[in-house]
Design a protein around this motif. Structure first.
Motif, PDB file in Angstrom:
ATOM      1  N   SER A  36       0.843  -1.191   0.000  1.00 19.56           N
ATOM      2  CA  SER A  36       0.000   0.000   0.000  1.00 19.56           C
ATOM      3  C   SER A  36       0.881   1.245   0.000  1.00 19.56           C
ATOM      4  CB  SER A  36      -0.919   0.029   1.230  1.00 19.56           C
ATOM      5  OG  SER A  36      -0.170   0.299   2.409  1.00 19.56           O
ATOM      6  N   ASP A  38       0.457   5.867   0.342  1.00 20.09           N
ATOM      7  CA  ASP A  38      -0.372   7.065   0.281  1.00 20.09           C
ATOM      8  C   ASP A  38      -0.192   7.704  -1.098  1.00 20.09           C
ATOM      9  OD1 ASP A  38       2.049   8.456   0.372  1.00 20.09           O
ATOM     10  OD2 ASP A  38       1.820   9.059   2.466  1.00 20.09           O
ATOM     11  N   GLU A  65      -3.993   0.048   3.795  1.00 13.82           N
ATOM     12  CA  GLU A  65      -2.936   0.188   4.799  1.00 13.82           C
ATOM     13  C   GLU A  65      -3.048  -0.874   5.893  1.00 13.82           C
ATOM     14  OE1 GLU A  65      -1.053   3.531   7.841  1.00 13.82           O
ATOM     15  OE2 GLU A  65      -2.727   4.047   6.504  1.00 13.82           O
ATOM     16  N   ARG A  71       4.337  -1.098   3.339  1.00 14.52           N
ATOM     17  CA  ARG A  71       3.612   0.173   3.339  1.00 14.52           C
ATOM     18  C   ARG A  71       4.582   1.316   3.057  1.00 14.52           C
ATOM     19  NH1 ARG A  71       1.785  -2.369   7.957  1.00 14.52           N
ATOM     20  NH2 ARG A  71       2.609  -0.802   9.401  1.00 14.52           N
ATOM     21  N   SER A  73       4.955   5.608   2.568  1.00 12.01           N
ATOM     22  CA  SER A  73       4.275   6.873   2.847  1.00 12.01           C
ATOM     23  C   SER A  73       5.271   8.014   2.888  1.00 12.01           C
ATOM     24  CB  SER A  73       3.517   6.802   4.176  1.00 12.01           C
ATOM     25  OG  SER A  73       4.406   6.624   5.268  1.00 12.01           O
TER      26      SER A  73
END
Length: 532
Positions: A36, A38, A65, A71, A73
């Protein structure tokens, strides 16, 4: 870093700022692994899925998320600094947080290095493996310099778009962020300019090329040429931007301009001349008329549309003054402008182009000869003739990129062995590249703030194939990458085992680097006839 990087699961290059590895079990990637990101980290997610998916054969699906094991970001409040990142891997997952999108990308590059070297090789179609494991590790990292560059000369020997894209991937692998493209010289003009089509119709091909540096010169008798279309340039720039590499164009003036003068003889002082076939410095230079200035302003206007880089390189190196001393138009210009001599005439010429670029929101970049005769405010100096030009520019308040020949010229020979192909220049070994510091010791702390960073230069008079390019660039570029990224004191004995480990990644990526134990006679290499 661990005491024995050669055998460590976290043998990383360039060396990160902080690394902690406790030896515990990390994260295994499998068919259920999700990723994942952002919105700001989205482009890196796309890149990482593509690269790791091709290598592992795993789907690496996009998840939310809460259910993703990897992850990504962006968090500018994380205290990481520009281009900085933090990478944490444990049994629960892998987290990459970047100060900015570039930081996330560099964190993802480090994550990729934690996997086996085959993470840099495409897996056979339909094949997946259960051996893709990330060790438990915590990395906090940021670069030492904001300019970490490579100059690639495609004027002497042309490199097509596909090879430039491959080269960009190799820069990104090493967390380098500037590709300086040398697009014109005596021996060829390599970028389409629609207003002046003869630049490529006539100036992009030469009848033959000098081979080696023998006297008298020997030629190969083969035409050589090629150029990048404007669509090629747009694709290259976009591809580089996705990998956080800025592409800086260079059109070399007022010397090194035979190809342009061949295409448009009115640009020069002596009428028609051929595209250059020999290597070296030649008397043919641009005239300093209003017509020539207008011509190059139009050229740079087209380049500005293609290259979003805030920097535009105008060359300015190795410009003999013989023709200007004998030119009525040049001498008239000196009188009209109240200039002292031909050195100030060159400075006047460069200033006119610098003013034009400034009006369009760009910054002039040039080799350190642009210091001669005075330098325009806001100009940035690329110091190649030792450190002196960079020192003088920094003390005068100009930004500087360091590229002294002694530590930065990757066309220079790598050993004294008789088997070393085309032994040009002075000796420049991997350890020499690694040892040289980009910040001259003569600068004060305040003056040193003007050093944006450093770059290595790859002149291609004797590099006419991708295979030769790989041999001359690697592994010296890997040493340079650590020098401009890492904030640690450098110790070659500590670095070398990590470099040897890193060669496995280059092998998997198909890079034909020079062996660490030196060149070998060509007849000992199976299937190789010479070096073609």
């Amino acid at each position: 870093m661990p005491d024995n990087p050669r055998n460590s699961p976290v043998s990383l290059l360039p060396r990160p700022g902080e690394v902690t590895a406790d030896g515990s079990e990390g994260l295994a990637l499998d068919a259920a692994t999700r990723i994942s990101a952002d919105q700001a980290a989205g482009p890196t997610l796309t890149w990482l899925r593509r690269e790791l998916g091709a290598a592992t054969g795993l789907p690496l699906s996009i998840g939310h998320e809460q259910d993703a094991r990897i992850r990504l970001s962006v968090d500018p409040t994380a205290g990481l600094g520009e281009e900085g990142y933090r990478l944490i891997v444990d049994t629960e997952g892998a987290i990459v947080v970047g100060h900015d999108p570039a930081g996330v990308f560099y964190g993802a590059q480090t994550l990729r290095q934690l996997l086996p070297a085959d993470a840099y090789r495409d897996a056979p179609v339909g094949e997946a493996s259960d051996r893709w494991k990330l060790p438990s590790v915590r990395v906090t990292d940021a670069p030492r310099f904001r300019w970490r560059g490579v100059m690639l000369d495609i004027a002497r020997h042309f490199q097509p778009k596909r090879e430039i894209l491959r080269f960009i991937d190799l820069l990104a692998l090493h967390k380098l962020n500037v590709l300086h493209l040398h697009l014109s010289d005596d021996q060829g003009w390599r970028v389409e300019i629609r207003r002046y089509p003869k630049l490529t119709e006539k100036g992009s091909w030469r009848t033959e090329s000098q081979v080696g540096m023998t006297k008298p010169p020997v030629f190969d008798g083969r035409p050589h040429g090629g150029f990048l279309t404007q669509d090629d340039i747009r694709e290259i720039v976009a591809y580089a931007a996705e990998r956080h590499v800025m592409v800086v164009p260079e059109i070399d003036v007022p010397g090194h301009s035979q190809a342009a003068i061949h295409a448009y003889p009115e640009l020069g002082e002596v009428g028609e001349i051929p595209v250059g076939t020999r290597w070296g410095i030649f008397d043919e230079v641009l005239a300093v008329t209003d017509h020539v200035l207008d011509f190059y302003k139009n050229v740079f206007d087209e380049l500005i549309e293609l290259f979003p880089s805030p920097y535009v390189h105008v060359g300015g190196d190795e410009c003999p003054k013989t023709q200007w001393k004998n030119s009525e138009s040049a001498q008239q210009r000196i009188r009209e402008e109240g200039l002292a001599d031909e050195d100030e005439l060159q400075s006047w010429f460069i200033r006119r182009l610098g003013d034009h670029l400034t009006e369009r929101g760009r910054r002039l970049l040039g080799w350190d000869e642009i210091l001669e005769g005075g330098l325009a405010p806001g100009a940035t100096v690329l110091s190649w003739r030792g450190e002196e030009g960079g020192i003088a520019a920094a003390r005068a308040g100009h930004d500087v990129v360091m590229a002294p020949t002694a530590t930065s010229y990757l066309d220079y020979k790598q050993s004294e062995s008789p088997d070393e192909p085309v032994p040009v220049g002075t000796l420049l070994r991997v350890e020499d590249v690694y040892a040289g510091d980009p910040v001259p010791s003569d600068l004060t702390e305040k003056e040193a703030e003007h050093v944006l960073g450093a770059q290595v230069n790859l002149w291609t008079e004797h590099i006419d194939t991708p295979r030769r390019l790989d041999y001359m660039v690697f592994p010296r570029l890997s040493a340079f990458a650590e020098k401009v990224w890492s904030t640690h004191e450098r110790d070659y004995a500590e670095f070398e085992p990590r470099l040897v480990h890193h060669l496995g990644r280059l092998d998997a990526a198909g890079v034909e680097y020079r062996p660490m134990d030196g060149p070998r006679p060509w007849h000992s290499r199976p299937g190789v006839q010479g070096w073609g």
